[in-house]
Design a protein around this motif. Structure first.
Motif, mmCIF file in Angstrom:
data_model
loop_
_atom_site.group_PDB
_atom_site.id
_atom_site.type_symbol
_atom_site.label_atom_id
_atom_site.label_comp_id
_atom_site.label_asym_id
_atom_site.label_seq_id
_atom_site.Cartn_x
_atom_site.Cartn_y
_atom_site.Cartn_z
ATOM 1 N N GLY A 174 0.852 -1.179 0.000
ATOM 2 C CA GLY A 174 0.000 0.000 0.000
ATOM 3 C C GLY A 174 0.890 1.232 0.000
ATOM 4 O O GLY A 174 2.098 1.135 0.233
ATOM 5 N N LYS A 175 0.284 2.391 -0.238
ATOM 6 C CA LYS A 175 1.068 3.641 -0.215
ATOM 7 C C LYS A 175 1.716 3.854 1.165
ATOM 8 O O LYS A 175 2.722 4.539 1.286
ATOM 9 C CB LYS A 175 0.131 4.818 -0.541
ATOM 10 C CG LYS A 175 0.874 6.092 -0.958
ATOM 11 C CD LYS A 175 -0.044 7.289 -0.826
ATOM 12 C CE LYS A 175 -1.026 7.388 -1.967
ATOM 13 N NZ LYS A 175 -0.432 8.056 -3.131
ATOM 14 N N ASN A 176 1.118 3.242 2.197
ATOM 15 C CA ASN A 176 1.653 3.377 3.550
ATOM 16 C C ASN A 176 2.812 2.416 3.825
ATOM 17 O O ASN A 176 3.228 2.251 4.975
ATOM 18 C CB ASN A 176 0.545 3.161 4.583
ATOM 19 C CG ASN A 176 -0.212 1.867 4.341
ATOM 20 O OD1 ASN A 176 0.181 1.051 3.501
ATOM 21 N ND2 ASN A 176 -1.308 1.667 5.058
ATOM 22 N N CYS A 222 -7.604 3.091 6.339
ATOM 23 C CA CYS A 222 -7.539 2.541 4.977
ATOM 24 C C CYS A 222 -8.846 1.853 4.582
ATOM 25 O O CYS A 222 -9.345 0.999 5.324
ATOM 26 C CB CYS A 222 -6.378 1.544 4.898
ATOM 27 S SG CYS A 222 -6.254 0.769 3.283
ATOM 28 N N PRO A 223 -9.393 2.200 3.428
ATOM 29 C CA PRO A 223 -10.654 1.573 3.018
ATOM 30 C C PRO A 223 -10.555 0.056 2.867
ATOM 31 O O PRO A 223 -11.555 -0.643 3.006
ATOM 32 C CB PRO A 223 -10.962 2.227 1.660
ATOM 33 C CG PRO A 223 -9.723 2.924 1.238
ATOM 34 C CD PRO A 223 -8.926 3.215 2.471
ATOM 35 N N LEU A 224 -9.352 -0.441 2.632
ATOM 36 C CA LEU A 224 -9.209 -1.899 2.485
ATOM 37 C C LEU A 224 -9.306 -2.623 3.829
ATOM 38 O O LEU A 224 -9.380 -3.847 3.880
ATOM 39 C CB LEU A 224 -7.877 -2.236 1.798
ATOM 40 C CG LEU A 224 -7.749 -1.705 0.373
ATOM 41 C CD1 LEU A 224 -6.367 -1.976 -0.183
ATOM 42 C CD2 LEU A 224 -8.802 -2.327 -0.540
ATOM 43 N N CYS A 266 -6.375 7.308 -3.890
ATOM 44 C CA CYS A 266 -6.709 7.421 -2.459
ATOM 45 C C CYS A 266 -5.534 8.058 -1.727
ATOM 46 O O CYS A 266 -4.385 7.734 -1.997
ATOM 47 C CB CYS A 266 -6.989 6.028 -1.900
ATOM 48 S SG CYS A 266 -7.237 5.978 -0.113
ATOM 49 N N GLN A 267 -5.839 8.973 -0.838
ATOM 50 C CA GLN A 267 -4.768 9.631 -0.079
ATOM 51 C C GLN A 267 -5.009 9.466 1.413
ATOM 52 O O GLN A 267 -4.401 10.164 2.225
ATOM 53 C CB GLN A 267 -4.737 11.138 -0.398
ATOM 54 C CG GLN A 267 -4.526 11.489 -1.838
ATOM 55 C CD GLN A 267 -3.098 11.227 -2.284
ATOM 56 O OE1 GLN A 267 -2.255 10.799 -1.508
ATOM 57 N NE2 GLN A 267 -2.834 11.444 -3.564
ATOM 58 N N ALA A 268 -5.916 8.548 1.792
ATOM 59 C CA ALA A 268 -6.353 8.495 3.193
ATOM 60 C C ALA A 268 -5.182 8.325 4.167
ATOM 61 O O ALA A 268 -5.113 9.014 5.190
ATOM 62 C CB ALA A 268 -7.366 7.373 3.370
ATOM 63 N N CYS A 269 -4.252 7.428 3.834
ATOM 64 C CA CYS A 269 -3.162 7.187 4.796
ATOM 65 C C CYS A 269 -2.204 8.381 4.848
ATOM 66 O O CYS A 269 -1.704 8.740 5.922
ATOM 67 C CB CYS A 269 -2.420 5.897 4.477
ATOM 68 S SG CYS A 269 -1.782 5.794 2.802
ATOM 69 N N TYR A 323 -0.285 -5.709 1.834
ATOM 70 C CA TYR A 323 -1.720 -6.003 1.732
ATOM 71 C C TYR A 323 -1.928 -7.343 1.054
ATOM 72 O O TYR A 323 -1.227 -7.688 0.095
ATOM 73 C CB TYR A 323 -2.435 -4.915 0.929
ATOM 74 C CG TYR A 323 -2.701 -3.682 1.760
ATOM 75 C CD1 TYR A 323 -3.963 -3.449 2.300
ATOM 76 C CD2 TYR A 323 -1.686 -2.781 2.035
ATOM 77 C CE1 TYR A 323 -4.210 -2.331 3.086
ATOM 78 C CE2 TYR A 323 -1.926 -1.659 2.821
ATOM 79 C CZ TYR A 323 -3.178 -1.448 3.337
ATOM 80 O OH TYR A 323 -3.422 -0.349 4.130
ATOM 81 N N ILE A 356 -5.432 0.726 -6.155
ATOM 82 C CA ILE A 356 -6.397 1.636 -5.498
ATOM 83 C C ILE A 356 -5.685 2.881 -4.919
ATOM 84 O O ILE A 356 -6.276 3.956 -4.827
ATOM 85 C CB ILE A 356 -7.188 0.893 -4.400
ATOM 86 C CG1 ILE A 356 -8.237 1.799 -3.783
ATOM 87 C CG2 ILE A 356 -6.291 0.322 -3.346
ATOM 88 C CD1 ILE A 356 -9.066 1.176 -2.679
ATOM 89 N N CYS A 357 -4.423 2.734 -4.552
ATOM 90 C CA CYS A 357 -3.721 3.836 -3.889
ATOM 91 C C CYS A 357 -3.506 5.035 -4.822
ATOM 92 O O CYS A 357 -3.248 6.150 -4.356
ATOM 93 C CB CYS A 357 -2.380 3.353 -3.353
ATOM 94 S SG CYS A 357 -2.535 2.014 -2.173
HETATM 95 S S1 SF4 Z 1 -5.334 4.338 2.749
HETATM 96 FE FE1 SF4 Z 1 -5.682 4.467 0.519
HETATM 97 S S2 SF4 Z 1 -3.680 5.085 -0.309
HETATM 98 FE FE2 SF4 Z 1 -3.323 4.322 1.754
HETATM 99 S S3 SF4 Z 1 -2.831 2.142 1.540
HETATM 100 FE FE3 SF4 Z 1 -5.042 2.265 1.910
HETATM 101 S S4 SF4 Z 1 -5.945 2.350 -0.137
HETATM 102 FE FE4 SF4 Z 1 -3.777 2.836 -0.384
#
Ligand code: SF4
Ligand code: SF4
Length: 277
Positions: free
Chosen positions: A117-119, A216-218, A159-162, A123, A155-156
């Motif tokens: 993931g971007k973090n 994270c949405p996942l 998405c910028q959530a993290c 995953y 998906i990353c």
């Molecule tokens: S929060 Fe979004 S960008 Fe960060 S790892 Fe999860 S899906 Fe990827």
């Protein structure tokens, strides 16, 4: 994977410090692996099993707090049972498997089992980041030469959530490369003083840090599990004593059950931060 891929893993790990994102602290504490190719083994088996984030209920005078423990930081009967089952299954079939300490996130990605993931967290399909990776050397011939280079979650890209949730700006919005020097998780794993940029009001974990996974949405459908409880009397005892051996038998038994006895000093430092934030 073919065991000879250890050489490629070593080469990739060796390149990380040269890219300038890992400080000496991270290099010294996290990058010690033995990549020598063992004579008796032919392949590397990588497995993943679900392991949700856990919490310990802390009975404080202000009320019950949760001390969080991210996946991968606790063992329990399930993890031990799975590892034993792998080894026994190989033995029953006249083969050998031996659990090894290897750079699991990189190995998971190169085996094709996980993606980053971007973090910078691993995953796996269905369980998001709430799983545990383990590696074994085995005597089985590898069935094919696996070395997966498509390593990032698609998906990353949208998405910028993290990146937004990290209190320290360790996750750049535009690229897949964690600034390990700004990731507090590494520092919370050791008793050394925390960096001056630490935001103490954000520390809710007894080890590691999980803000960038919680959002994270996942992981949206993941449920946390209760790992244990520390009653008020025991909590006060722990906060008042830096020597594990001075604790009452009851408190030591509880800490042993929770797996905190082996790293009491670090656990106590982080516990204080969680209780006083
Ligand atoms: S929060 Fe979004 S960008 Fe960060 S790892 Fe999860 S899906 Fe990827
Ligand atoms: S583990 Fe914590 S400090 Fe590190 S990137 Fe994630 S939120 Fe930021």
């Amino acid at each position: 994977m073919d065991i000879r891929r250890l050489a490629d893993l070593e080469e990739e790990i060796g390149r990380i410090p040269l890219e300038g994102k890992a400080g000496s602290f991270i290099r010294n504490e996290y990058m010690e692996y033995d990549f020598s190719i063992p004579v008796d083994f032919k392949s590397i088996l990588v497995i993943s099993f679900p392991q949700p984030h856990a919490y310990v209920e802390l009975e404080t005078e202000k009320g019950v707090l949760k001390g969080m423990i991210p996946s991968g930081y606790y063992n329990g009967d399930q993890a031990v049972g799975i590892r034993d089952a792998v080894i026994e299954t190989f033995e029953r079939n006249g083969e050998k498997a031996k659990r090894m300490h290897l750079p699991m996130k990189l190995l998971g990605a190169r085996s094709g089992l996980t993606k980053y993931g971007k973090n910078n967290i691993s995953y796996v399909e269905k369980f998001g980041s709430q799983h545990r990776l383990n590696a074994f050397y085995t005597t089985l011939e590898p069935s094919e030469d696996v070395w997966e280079l498509e390593e990032d979650l698609e998906i990353c890209q949208s998405c910028q959530a993290c990146a937004e949730a990290c209190p320290y700006g360790a996750i750049p919005k535009s690229e897949f490369l964690l600034d390990t020097n700004r990731c507090l998780s590494f520092y919370l794993d050791f008793e050394d003083p925390l960096p001056e940029w630490t935001n103490y009001s954000k520390i809710n974990t007894l080890v590691g840090c999980d803000h960038c996974q919680d959002c994270c949405p996942l992981n949206a459908s993941a449920e946390m599990v209760q790992w244990g409880r520390i009653p008020c009397g025991q909590l006060q005892e722990i906060l008042g004593s830096d020597n594990y051996d001075d604790l009452s038998e009851e408190t030591r038994t509880n800490l042993k059950m929770l797996g905190f006895d082996d790293w009491y000093g670090l656990f106590r430092r982080n516990l204080k931060l969680v209780c006083h934030r």
